[in-house]
Design an enzyme around this catalytic site. Sequence first.
Site, short mmCIF file in Angstrom:
data_model
loop_
_atom_site.label_atom_id
_atom_site.label_comp_id
_atom_site.label_asym_id
_atom_site.label_seq_id
_atom_site.Cartn_x
_atom_site.Cartn_y
_atom_site.Cartn_z
N LYS A 280 0.84 -1.20 0.00
CA LYS A 280 0.00 0.00 0.00
C LYS A 280 0.88 1.25 0.00
CE LYS A 280 -3.88 -1.93 2.68
NZ LYS A 280 -4.97 -1.72 1.71
N ARG A 354 -10.18 -11.61 1.83
CA ARG A 354 -11.04 -12.63 1.23
C ARG A 354 -10.36 -13.99 1.22
NH1 ARG A 354 -11.54 -9.22 -4.23
NH2 ARG A 354 -11.34 -7.59 -2.64
N1 BES Z 1 -8.03 -3.94 4.46
C1 BES Z 1 -8.26 -3.52 3.13
C2 BES Z 1 -9.61 -2.81 2.97
C3 BES Z 1 -9.79 -1.52 3.71
C4 BES Z 1 -9.57 -0.31 3.08
C5 BES Z 1 -10.23 -1.52 5.02
C6 BES Z 1 -9.75 0.88 3.78
C7 BES Z 1 -10.41 -0.35 5.71
C8 BES Z 1 -10.18 0.85 5.10
C9 BES Z 1 -8.24 -4.71 2.19
O1 BES Z 1 -7.44 -5.78 2.56
C10 BES Z 1 -7.72 -4.21 0.90
O2 BES Z 1 -6.61 -3.78 0.86
N2 BES Z 1 -8.55 -4.27 -0.13
C11 BES Z 1 -8.19 -3.79 -1.40
C12 BES Z 1 -8.74 -4.76 -2.40
C13 BES Z 1 -8.23 -4.54 -3.80
C14 BES Z 1 -6.78 -4.93 -3.90
C15 BES Z 1 -9.07 -5.39 -4.71
C16 BES Z 1 -8.82 -2.42 -1.60
O3 BES Z 1 -9.93 -2.21 -1.11
O4 BES Z 1 -8.19 -1.57 -2.19
ZN ZN Z 2 -5.40 -5.59 1.92
#
Ligand code: BES
Ligand code: ZN
Length: 505
Positions: A280, A354
């Site tokens: 990230k 997931r």
């Molecule tokens: N933990 C994150 C989702 C999240 C984002 C939770 C903001 C709380 C606040 C999750 O694991 C994630 O990173 N999801 C990605 C998925 C994408 C790679 C398809 C996302 O939402 O960007």
């Molecule tokens: Zn994630």
Amino acid sequence: MLIEWKILPLSEWQTDAILFFAFEDSPQVLPGFKKWLQSQPWWEAELTPLKDFGGKYQQTAVYYSPKNHAIARAICVGLGQADKFDTEKLRDASATLLRKCRELQITRPALPLLALEGLSMDVAAALREALIGAMTGLYRYQALKTRDEEPDTFPEALSILDEKKPNDALEEALNDAGRTAGGIYLARDLVVAPANIATPQFLSDTARNLADRHGFKIQLIDLDTARQMNMGLFTAVAQGSLEPAYMIVLEHSPAGTEGDKPLVFVGKGITFDTGGISIKPSSKMEMMKHDMAGAAAILGAFKIFGEINLPKRILGILPCTENMPDGKAYKPGDVLRSMSGLTVEVISTDAEGRLILGDALSYALTRDPSAIVDIATLTGACIIALGDRVGAVMGNREELVRTIQEIGSRVGDRLWPLPQWDFYFDDLKSDVADFKNVGDRKGGAIVAGIFLKQFVPDSVPWAHLDIAGPAWSEKDLASTPKGATGFGVRVLVELARQWNQSEPY
Ligand code: BES
Ligand code: ZN
Ligand code: ZN
């Protein structure tokens, strides 16, 4: 803050501050409170006109008594328009009253039961909601502050004033409010705690303490065991972390329920989500300590199940690990074999939630569930869709989804349904595996749900709650101060309470 009954005739009431509510429409004290006023000529003259007070939602006014009056102040909060009144407004108004007391350094405020009469709801229910609002509004996390800590002495105690002894419903409302707030406090403490403290080990210890206290069965599936159980998704996510990972399995099965099919809750417990190799951006990455809010909500709910000894069989399955980049970490392109046997192509290691939930769902199936409800901070897309004060609910039974939505709106956990049409799966088609873990960005929250759906046979009622937005509050709101909200605790508890296991969805 202690909460206690104070049973005295009206004329003998005594407090640092008497608390009450008023509606916006031609602001007037509520009918119940008026009764008290009529016995208080001085206060009646002062309060009946509610000077300078419009009763606007969350507006407060403080009225002072002459010297040596047994009731030093009266504090009023606005409920807004009567026709827009709901329990959430009551919780938030009540939170505002108590936060005002803290600001004014009031030691012992009092809420007369009369102040809850005339609210178009049952007084016991109003008391419960007002107290939950009061306690959740006062929440603060100061465990890690060694200086600039704010004094926690105000208010010391809240008295509930009445002339007669509380009936059973009122007693129960007070106890229930305390337990509910306790569950929410636990969830918030876990979510706000940083990832170097709230590790998978720490969550396991918390679960074990709950198990010891309430007689839950507990099983900690470590990484070696998870490998033997073919949990290829969970172990892949965990393999880049030096923190020992655990799939926590908590079981509440009070006497007489052992033969029942359990209601199973599955919660995402990523104690820190760096994104892994699909790392990230560093801006705001510290927020990702809250990626275990689903697991925390389940622990908070279990605390309550234990305390009320809910006569239902309930399982909590919490896959807990960090998601780290590392020489050993899983990589984009890897194909993983899940516990279900299905193979998954990893496109993004940041779609880790997931994955761990997929194996947790497969494990849940081995426990012969009557239904499965998972809860997870799963997608940023969910926040784009619904904003950060609303979670999404989806699943394979319309009625279950609707029930959860309805319970949520009643208890203040706002959830909105998203569809699960089969065509959404097209996005997850893979050239090398059964499917991939990420599609393109469109409908991201729905597609994440469709991914999870692959692990649940249609014969098992299943719902998925995406709480990525509401698990954390950026704003300092009345009953959800800035930070961890404890979102989900109440909806899980109420769902379990009204669960009728002989009438599956
Ligand atoms: N933990 C994150 C989702 C999240 C984002 C939770 C903001 C709380 C606040 C999750 O694991 C994630 O990173 N999801 C990605 C998925 C994408 C790679 C398809 C996302 O939402 O960007
Ligand atoms: Zn994630
Ligand atoms: Zn995550």
